[in-house]
Write a protein that holds these residues in place. Structure first.
Motif, PDB file in Angstrom:
ATOM      1  N   LYS A 166       2.946   1.490   4.074  1.00 14.90           N
ATOM      2  CA  LYS A 166       2.731   0.514   5.145  1.00 14.90           C
ATOM      3  C   LYS A 166       4.024  -0.215   5.505  1.00 14.90           C
ATOM      4  O   LYS A 166       4.274  -0.536   6.671  1.00 14.90           O
ATOM      5  CB  LYS A 166       1.654  -0.489   4.729  1.00 14.90           C
ATOM      6  N   GLN A 167       4.853  -0.491   4.498  1.00 14.61           N
ATOM      7  CA  GLN A 167       6.119  -1.186   4.758  1.00 14.61           C
ATOM      8  C   GLN A 167       7.025  -0.364   5.663  1.00 14.61           C
ATOM      9  O   GLN A 167       7.804  -0.918   6.433  1.00 14.61           O
ATOM     10  CB  GLN A 167       6.833  -1.488   3.436  1.00 14.61           C
ATOM     11  N   GLU A 168       6.926   0.951   5.569  1.00 16.41           N
ATOM     12  CA  GLU A 168       7.744   1.807   6.419  1.00 16.41           C
ATOM     13  C   GLU A 168       7.107   2.032   7.791  1.00 16.41           C
ATOM     14  O   GLU A 168       7.662   2.733   8.635  1.00 16.41           O
ATOM     15  CB  GLU A 168       7.967   3.161   5.735  1.00 16.41           C
ATOM     16  N   GLY A 169       5.918   1.444   8.010  1.00 13.40           N
ATOM     17  CA  GLY A 169       5.261   1.574   9.302  1.00 13.40           C
ATOM     18  C   GLY A 169       4.639   2.928   9.548  1.00 13.40           C
ATOM     19  O   GLY A 169       4.373   3.299  10.700  1.00 13.40           O
ATOM     20  N   ALA A 170       4.383   3.690   8.489  1.00 11.62           N
ATOM     21  CA  ALA A 170       3.807   5.023   8.637  1.00 11.62           C
ATOM     22  C   ALA A 170       2.293   4.940   8.762  1.00 11.62           C
ATOM     23  O   ALA A 170       1.653   3.996   8.281  1.00 11.62           O
ATOM     24  CB  ALA A 170       4.186   5.891   7.448  1.00 11.62           C
ATOM     25  N   SER A 171       1.718   5.911   9.396  1.00 11.93           N
ATOM     26  CA  SER A 171       0.273   5.980   9.588  1.00 11.93           C
ATOM     27  C   SER A 171      -0.399   6.535   8.340  1.00 11.93           C
ATOM     28  O   SER A 171      -0.023   7.611   7.858  1.00 11.93           O
ATOM     29  CB  SER A 171      -0.050   6.855  10.797  1.00 11.93           C
ATOM     30  N   ILE A 172      -1.393   5.812   7.816  1.00 14.30           N
ATOM     31  CA  ILE A 172      -2.110   6.269   6.634  1.00 14.30           C
ATOM     32  C   ILE A 172      -2.876   7.557   6.946  1.00 14.30           C
ATOM     33  O   ILE A 172      -2.852   8.517   6.163  1.00 14.30           O
ATOM     34  CB  ILE A 172      -3.083   5.194   6.130  1.00 14.30           C
ATOM     35  N   GLN A 206      12.054   9.280   3.624  1.00 17.01           N
ATOM     36  CA  GLN A 206      10.650   9.668   3.447  1.00 17.01           C
ATOM     37  C   GLN A 206      10.125   9.469   2.022  1.00 17.01           C
ATOM     38  O   GLN A 206       9.169  10.129   1.610  1.00 17.01           O
ATOM     39  CB  GLN A 206      10.463  11.151   3.840  1.00 17.01           C
ATOM     40  N   ARG A 207      10.722   8.538   1.264  1.00 13.79           N
ATOM     41  CA  ARG A 207      10.308   8.384  -0.133  1.00 13.79           C
ATOM     42  C   ARG A 207       8.836   8.004  -0.245  1.00 13.79           C
ATOM     43  O   ARG A 207       8.079   8.595  -1.020  1.00 13.79           O
ATOM     44  CB  ARG A 207      11.169   7.321  -0.818  1.00 13.79           C
ATOM     45  N   SER A 208       8.407   6.999   0.516  1.00  7.33           N
ATOM     46  CA  SER A 208       7.017   6.552   0.426  1.00  7.33           C
ATOM     47  C   SER A 208       6.047   7.635   0.881  1.00  7.33           C
ATOM     48  O   SER A 208       4.955   7.786   0.311  1.00  7.33           O
ATOM     49  CB  SER A 208       6.818   5.286   1.263  1.00  7.33           C
ATOM     50  N   LEU A 209       6.436   8.397   1.907  1.00  5.90           N
ATOM     51  CA  LEU A 209       5.569   9.476   2.378  1.00  5.90           C
ATOM     52  C   LEU A 209       5.450  10.576   1.325  1.00  5.90           C
ATOM     53  O   LEU A 209       4.361  11.129   1.113  1.00  5.90           O
ATOM     54  CB  LEU A 209       6.112  10.044   3.691  1.00  5.90           C
ATOM     55  N   ILE A 210       6.559  10.896   0.658  1.00 10.32           N
ATOM     56  CA  ILE A 210       6.519  11.899  -0.416  1.00 10.32           C
ATOM     57  C   ILE A 210       5.589  11.434  -1.535  1.00 10.32           C
ATOM     58  O   ILE A 210       4.782  12.216  -2.062  1.00 10.32           O
ATOM     59  CB  ILE A 210       7.937  12.170  -0.957  1.00 10.32           C
ATOM     60  N   LEU A 211       5.681  10.163  -1.888  1.00 11.49           N
ATOM     61  CA  LEU A 211       4.807   9.610  -2.920  1.00 11.49           C
ATOM     62  C   LEU A 211       3.340   9.724  -2.515  1.00 11.49           C
ATOM     63  O   LEU A 211       2.484  10.132  -3.312  1.00 11.49           O
ATOM     64  CB  LEU A 211       5.167   8.147  -3.187  1.00 11.49           C
ATOM     65  N   PHE A 212       3.043   9.373  -1.274  1.00 11.31           N
ATOM     66  CA  PHE A 212       1.660   9.398  -0.814  1.00 11.31           C
ATOM     67  C   PHE A 212       1.133  10.826  -0.746  1.00 11.31           C
ATOM     68  O   PHE A 212      -0.002  11.103  -1.142  1.00 11.31           O
ATOM     69  CB  PHE A 212       1.543   8.720   0.555  1.00 11.31           C
ATOM     70  N   ILE A 213       1.941  11.745  -0.220  1.00 13.15           N
ATOM     71  CA  ILE A 213       1.524  13.151  -0.168  1.00 13.15           C
ATOM     72  C   ILE A 213       1.253  13.676  -1.568  1.00 13.15           C
ATOM     73  O   ILE A 213       0.269  14.395  -1.802  1.00 13.15           O
ATOM     74  CB  ILE A 213       2.603  13.998   0.539  1.00 13.15           C
ATOM     75  N   THR A 214       2.108  13.320  -2.522  1.00 14.24           N
ATOM     76  CA  THR A 214       1.910  13.760  -3.909  1.00 14.24           C
ATOM     77  C   THR A 214       0.585  13.245  -4.458  1.00 14.24           C
ATOM     78  O   THR A 214      -0.154  13.985  -5.118  1.00 14.24           O
ATOM     79  CB  THR A 214       3.065  13.271  -4.793  1.00 14.24           C
ATOM     80  N   PHE A 215       0.275  11.988  -4.167  1.00 12.91           N
ATOM     81  CA  PHE A 215      -0.998  11.434  -4.640  1.00 12.91           C
ATOM     82  C   PHE A 215      -2.181  12.166  -4.005  1.00 12.91           C
ATOM     83  O   PHE A 215      -3.153  12.498  -4.693  1.00 12.91           O
ATOM     84  CB  PHE A 215      -1.082   9.946  -4.327  1.00 12.91           C
TER      85      PHE A 215
END
Length: 526
Positions: A295-301, A382-391
């Protein structure tokens, strides 16, 4: 630290309760723990959980790998070495490559190097999940052996890919010959460290005046020493623990007493249970932190969930295709080389091997170890996105494949390959042979002595099938040594049988070795 101690104690209690529930409802406990952790994480009173990757790589991973290396059969691992090696290295590389191309094509802002990094993170399946599921259904020994062998090595190959991708991202270039040398060093250095450290600890167990407690403590220290030394010289700590663990496991009867083996097994089973439970529960508890970063990076969940499901689909399809590809290659190779089994396994076995691709804690720990900033001070892309995709990949594979695998196994009816004699037949054979060898040794070495010992007479009669009474009888020191010698003779026969008969199930051999250790412990206490 002390403020959080009650929280972690409560997690252990929760793990025990949740695993009992999982056993009751016949669902693999990793699935239940991750879902429970996910649910608990949304409770308002829950503290924020931030999983430190060092906690996984340094504290949790070495003992879990070491325990797995002791549990696996070296005979089985060697028998299926080609397919295990292909799944642990070739399939992991192909999976990472597939994810890299798909991520580069469909996820905005993902370069090939970044996609390869993501592929290295999510490529290794988690064997704990597969093992927990398979215990509820009957599968051929070869399937479980291949999955266990793959799990020992795929973490190493995926982490090597991860490291190379990190170097490429940091330097902006990939020098193939430098990478090849580094890859060779990681493999050879890891194997060398594991074997050398394992040999040194084996000598320490054998020549130092240790007891069962000291031996157990030394086994707890061993995987950490292997892992830390290997990582310090920039080789593979995972391979060091695996190779050293296999060396010590295959020689356990040459340097550990029966008492040490019995106590060590109990300690290690309990430790592995707690560690596995904690990491799966922590995976679920980590979601709020991962979502907050996104969310901090403004990415869409919703968009991130879609990317995670896309990568999950790539992983499943790639593994299934690779499983059938491995069978196809084996059917061709059987015409030129000797393979473990030249028969056609049918469509069922590769389908099950392909469907057992649940991801787990190593993937999440690797993703969490990505630095927030690069060496030049810029934010890591894309660190946060990589983390979320991994989860999403971990949760998706656990729920989809983990919940459907038992039903799939029952539905497709995997053929029985008759790799080993039926368990009842094998048990009867071992009982007859142990009795025969004990009686022969008694008659040849202790003629005229054992007739004066009521206990030895009773045991001889039992071996001859004349009595079944297990009542304890007082035994003198002289005849105790004779009985212990007989037990040692039986133990040696079992070890020789396991070493020289590749068509005999090592699990049954280990069961009887453990029974001999228990009998030896009982006699020593009389």
């Amino acid at each position: 630290m002390t403020e959080q101690f009650p929280f972690y104690i409560s997690l252990v209690i929760a793990i025990v309760i949740l695993v009992m529930i999982a056993d009751k409802v016949k669902v693999a406990y990793p699935v239940v723990l991750v879902v429970a952790g996910l649910g608990i994480s949304f409770m308002p009173f829950m503290p924020a959980v931030r999983m430190n990757p060092d906690l996984i790589f340094v504290v949790f991973l070495p003992p879990l790998l070491y325990e797995a290396a002791w549990a696996i059969s070296w005979k089985e691992l060697w028998r299926w070495r080609r397919i295990v090696g292909s799944f642990a290295f070739v399939v992991v590389f192909l999976t990472a490559l597939s994810v890299a191309f798909i991520a580069n094509r469909f996820i905005p802002g993902f370069s090939l190097a970044l996609g390869f990094l993501l592929g290295g993170i999510v490529s290794p399946p988690d064997a704990v999940s597969a093992g927990a599921i398979i215990k509820f259904v009957k599968v051929p020994k070869r399937v479980s052996s291949i999955l266990e062998g793959e799990s020992l090595l795929n973490d190493a190959s995926s982490l090597i890919i991860f490291r190379f991708a990190m170097i490429a991202l940091a330097t902006g270039q990939f020098i193939w010959y430098s990478a090849a040398l580094s890859f060779g060093w990681m493999l050879l250095g890891g194997l060398g460290v594991g074997l050398i450290v394992g040999w040194l600890f084996m000598k320490a167990h054998r020549h130092l005046p240790t007891n069962a407690n000291i031996d157990t403590v030394l086994t707890l220290v061993t995987p950490y020493v292997m892992y830390i030394i290997a990582e310090e010289i920039h080789s593979s700590g995972v391979l060091a623990v695996v190779s050293g663990g296999l060396l010590l496991s295959s020689n356990r009867h040459s340097f550990l007493s029966g008492s040490s083996r019995l106590r060590g097994v109990n300690v290690w089973e309990s430790l592995a249970f707690v560690l596995n439970g904690l990491v799966f529960l922590l995976i679920g508890l980590e979601l709020p932190e991962i979502t907050a970063g996104l969310k901090q990076e403004g990415a869409s969940i919703s968009g991130a969930i879609g990317y995670g499901l896309l990568v999950t689909g790539v992983l499943i399809v790639t593994r299934i295709m690779s499983a059938y590809g491995a069978v196809f290659v084996t059917l061709i190779a059987r015409n030129f080389i000797k393979v473990a089994d030249p028969r056609n396994p049918g469509f069922q076995t590769p389908l099950i091997l392909g469907w057992t691709g649940m991801r787990g804690v190593v993937s999440l720990a690797a993703a969490l170890s990505i630095p927030v900033q690069m060496s030049n001070g810029a934010a890591f892309p894309q660190r946060s996105l990589i983390l979320f995709i991994t989860f999403v990949v971990i949760l998706g594979t656990l729920l989809l494949q983990g919940l459907t695998l038992p039903a799939l196994i029952k539905r497709i009816k995997i053929p029985d390959f008759h790799d080993y004699p039926p368990e009842g037949e094998a048990e009867n054979y071992i009982h007859r042979e142990l009795a025969k060898h004990a009686l022969q040794h008694l008659d040849s070495k202790y003629t005229g002595q054992w007739e004066n010992s009521p206990l030895l007479q009773q045991m001889a009669a039992k071996w001859q099938g004349k009595v079944n009474d297990d009542a304890e009888v007082a035994i003198s020191l002289e005849y105790r040594s004779i009985y212990l010698d007989l037990l040692d003779k039986q133990r040696n026969w079992l070890i020789q049988k396991n070493d020289h008969d590749e068509h005999f199930d090592e699990d049954i051999i280990r069961k009887h070795l453990r029974l001999i250790d228990i009998e030896e412990e009982k006699i020593r206490s009389l």
